[in-house]
Scaffold this motif. Sequence first.
Motif, PDB file in Angstrom:
ATOM      1  N   LEU A 126       0.795  -1.226   0.000  1.00  0.00           N
ATOM      2  CA  LEU A 126       0.000   0.000   0.000  1.00  0.00           C
ATOM      3  C   LEU A 126       0.829   1.279   0.000  1.00  0.00           C
ATOM      4  O   LEU A 126       0.559   2.221  -0.760  1.00  0.00           O
ATOM      5  CB  LEU A 126      -0.945  -0.008   1.210  1.00  0.00           C
ATOM      6  N   TYR A 127       1.864   1.323   0.831  1.00  0.00           N
ATOM      7  CA  TYR A 127       2.611   2.578   0.962  1.00  0.00           C
ATOM      8  C   TYR A 127       3.315   2.961  -0.335  1.00  0.00           C
ATOM      9  O   TYR A 127       3.547   4.148  -0.610  1.00  0.00           O
ATOM     10  CB  TYR A 127       3.614   2.497   2.121  1.00  0.00           C
ATOM     11  N   GLU A 128       3.653   1.962  -1.170  1.00  0.00           N
ATOM     12  CA  GLU A 128       4.323   2.261  -2.436  1.00  0.00           C
ATOM     13  C   GLU A 128       3.400   3.007  -3.400  1.00  0.00           C
ATOM     14  O   GLU A 128       3.865   3.756  -4.257  1.00  0.00           O
ATOM     15  CB  GLU A 128       4.823   0.970  -3.087  1.00  0.00           C
ATOM     16  N   LEU A 129       2.099   2.790  -3.258  1.00  0.00           N
ATOM     17  CA  LEU A 129       1.144   3.455  -4.143  1.00  0.00           C
ATOM     18  C   LEU A 129       0.915   4.915  -3.772  1.00  0.00           C
ATOM     19  O   LEU A 129       0.454   5.694  -4.598  1.00  0.00           O
ATOM     20  CB  LEU A 129      -0.197   2.721  -4.118  1.00  0.00           C
ATOM     21  N   CYS A 130       1.225   5.264  -2.531  1.00  0.00           N
ATOM     22  CA  CYS A 130       0.971   6.633  -2.078  1.00  0.00           C
ATOM     23  C   CYS A 130       1.703   7.652  -2.943  1.00  0.00           C
ATOM     24  O   CYS A 130       1.145   8.691  -3.313  1.00  0.00           O
ATOM     25  CB  CYS A 130       1.382   6.798  -0.613  1.00  0.00           C
ATOM     26  N   GLU A 131       2.966   7.371  -3.267  1.00  0.00           N
ATOM     27  CA  GLU A 131       3.738   8.293  -4.098  1.00  0.00           C
ATOM     28  C   GLU A 131       3.176   8.358  -5.508  1.00  0.00           C
ATOM     29  O   GLU A 131       3.212   9.409  -6.153  1.00  0.00           O
ATOM     30  CB  GLU A 131       5.199   7.862  -4.127  1.00  0.00           C
ATOM     31  N   ALA A 132       2.643   7.242  -5.999  1.00  0.00           N
ATOM     32  CA  ALA A 132       2.125   7.204  -7.373  1.00  0.00           C
ATOM     33  C   ALA A 132       0.842   8.018  -7.523  1.00  0.00           C
ATOM     34  O   ALA A 132       0.631   8.663  -8.549  1.00  0.00           O
ATOM     35  CB  ALA A 132       1.890   5.758  -7.799  1.00  0.00           C
ATOM     36  N   VAL A 133      -0.015   7.995  -6.497  1.00  0.00           N
ATOM     37  CA  VAL A 133      -1.313   8.676  -6.634  1.00  0.00           C
ATOM     38  C   VAL A 133      -1.288  10.114  -6.119  1.00  0.00           C
ATOM     39  O   VAL A 133      -2.163  10.907  -6.462  1.00  0.00           O
ATOM     40  CB  VAL A 133      -2.436   7.892  -5.913  1.00  0.00           C
ATOM     41  N   GLY A 134      -0.310  10.467  -5.269  1.00  0.00           N
ATOM     42  CA  GLY A 134      -0.236  11.826  -4.756  1.00  0.00           C
ATOM     43  C   GLY A 134      -0.899  11.985  -3.401  1.00  0.00           C
ATOM     44  O   GLY A 134      -1.588  11.085  -2.908  1.00  0.00           O
ATOM     45  N   PRO A 135      -0.712  13.154  -2.783  1.00  0.00           N
ATOM     46  CA  PRO A 135      -1.137  13.358  -1.381  1.00  0.00           C
ATOM     47  C   PRO A 135      -2.646  13.330  -1.151  1.00  0.00           C
ATOM     48  O   PRO A 135      -3.103  12.792  -0.152  1.00  0.00           O
ATOM     49  CB  PRO A 135      -0.549  14.737  -1.029  1.00  0.00           C
ATOM     50  N   GLU A 136      -3.427  13.920  -2.045  1.00  0.00           N
ATOM     51  CA  GLU A 136      -4.864  14.018  -1.785  1.00  0.00           C
ATOM     52  C   GLU A 136      -5.562  12.655  -1.828  1.00  0.00           C
ATOM     53  O   GLU A 136      -6.297  12.309  -0.893  1.00  0.00           O
ATOM     54  CB  GLU A 136      -5.515  14.992  -2.771  1.00  0.00           C
ATOM     55  N   PRO A 137      -5.360  11.846  -2.889  1.00  0.00           N
ATOM     56  CA  PRO A 137      -5.953  10.494  -2.872  1.00  0.00           C
ATOM     57  C   PRO A 137      -5.414   9.626  -1.737  1.00  0.00           C
ATOM     58  O   PRO A 137      -6.134   8.778  -1.210  1.00  0.00           O
ATOM     59  CB  PRO A 137      -5.550   9.912  -4.235  1.00  0.00           C
ATOM     60  N   THR A 138      -4.154   9.848  -1.368  1.00  0.00           N
ATOM     61  CA  THR A 138      -3.596   9.116  -0.224  1.00  0.00           C
ATOM     62  C   THR A 138      -4.405   9.414   1.031  1.00  0.00           C
ATOM     63  O   THR A 138      -4.800   8.509   1.775  1.00  0.00           O
ATOM     64  CB  THR A 138      -2.120   9.503   0.000  1.00  0.00           C
ATOM     65  N   LYS A 139      -4.671  10.700   1.242  1.00  0.00           N
ATOM     66  CA  LYS A 139      -5.405  11.121   2.440  1.00  0.00           C
ATOM     67  C   LYS A 139      -6.846  10.607   2.434  1.00  0.00           C
ATOM     68  O   LYS A 139      -7.343  10.113   3.454  1.00  0.00           O
ATOM     69  CB  LYS A 139      -5.393  12.649   2.523  1.00  0.00           C
ATOM     70  N   THR A 140      -7.517  10.701   1.270  1.00  0.00           N
ATOM     71  CA  THR A 140      -8.942  10.373   1.226  1.00  0.00           C
ATOM     72  C   THR A 140      -9.226   8.881   1.070  1.00  0.00           C
ATOM     73  O   THR A 140     -10.241   8.387   1.569  1.00  0.00           O
ATOM     74  CB  THR A 140      -9.623  11.126   0.066  1.00  0.00           C
ATOM     75  N   ASP A 141      -8.328   8.155   0.368  1.00  0.00           N
ATOM     76  CA  ASP A 141      -8.620   6.752   0.053  1.00  0.00           C
ATOM     77  C   ASP A 141      -7.658   5.749   0.696  1.00  0.00           C
ATOM     78  O   ASP A 141      -8.095   4.733   1.242  1.00  0.00           O
ATOM     79  CB  ASP A 141      -8.591   6.543  -1.469  1.00  0.00           C
ATOM     80  N   LEU A 142      -6.344   6.027   0.608  1.00  0.00           N
ATOM     81  CA  LEU A 142      -5.373   5.031   1.062  1.00  0.00           C
ATOM     82  C   LEU A 142      -5.210   5.018   2.579  1.00  0.00           C
ATOM     83  O   LEU A 142      -4.994   3.949   3.159  1.00  0.00           O
ATOM     84  CB  LEU A 142      -4.022   5.263   0.378  1.00  0.00           C
TER      85      LEU A 142
END
Length: 329
Positions: A107-123
């Motif tokens: 999961l944490y590897e995807l955070c950089e790929a999707v960016g901060p906002e989707p990380t906060k709201t979804d991941l």
Amino acid sequence: MLKAELRTIYSHLCQDDMPMVRRSASTNLGKFAATVEPAHLKTEIMQIFEDLTQDDQDSVRLLAVEGCAALGKLLEPQDCIAHILPVIVIFSQDKSWRVRYMVANQLYELCEAVGPEPTKTDLVPAYVRLLRDNEAEVRIAAAGKVTKFSRILSPELAVQHILPCVKELSSDSSQHVRSALASVIMGMAPVLGKDSTIDQLLPIFLSLLKDEFPDVCLNIISKLDQVNQVIGIDLLSQSLLPAIVELAEDRHWRVRLAIIEYIPLLASQLGVGFFDDKLGALCMQWLQDKVYSIREAAANNLKRLAEEFGPDWAMQHIVPQALCKHLMH
């Protein structure tokens, strides 16, 4: 033509009747995608990926999860958000714990790929669910990533969302979950900063230091220097040193051994005056331990301390006591 034919063959393999073949094809999805032109990546490869994520075999789906991180790095952020993010969120709630376990690892590897906002709201919500999963194996995988995940977030988000889960995991019913947490939690100190470390993390460190299972204690002891860099040696010695001294006489010899091996580093951080006052007697006491490995480590420990504090200190503090103990025997 050859590339088109290879893509067709690979697509057929991913739909093969044999689960073993589909598993093998799924394992290589990321590598295969890296060789495909962008135009085909968004169409053919993403269709293959979607089919694999809906496979009825959990062993195929969990290997498709492995491909998520690799695909996420190949796609543009907007495409990653559109195609990869929804799959990961669904997989984080998959009926198979093995699939959720794989998501927790990736999961944490995807955070950089999707960016901060989707990380906060979804991941972040997905990760919190995994930290509180009903399967210990999933919690182990998720707990082992708390520091990496916290680094991606702002300190405020880490305190708000991750820290409450960390507190729960520190008293988890599974020793393996607590051990996984203890192996990485010290790295959260530089992420959260001095105030949050003192107020929030130190009580958790103390709790894990007093855990009944040796591996949990050992994982904390081995990373103490990461906390020292944040809160300073004075506060560290006031808060954690009493627990360390108590562990120096722990019934598990591996815990005592870990304390001995940490002593030279602790000595360099404490300074000679504080060391003599708090830990000097312990170093001589270990020479009489009933376990050979402890006595051997204690002797090596004195050698390293002599190198740290100098020959004058060694002549004054080590040699007289060592000779006395030798004559007594």
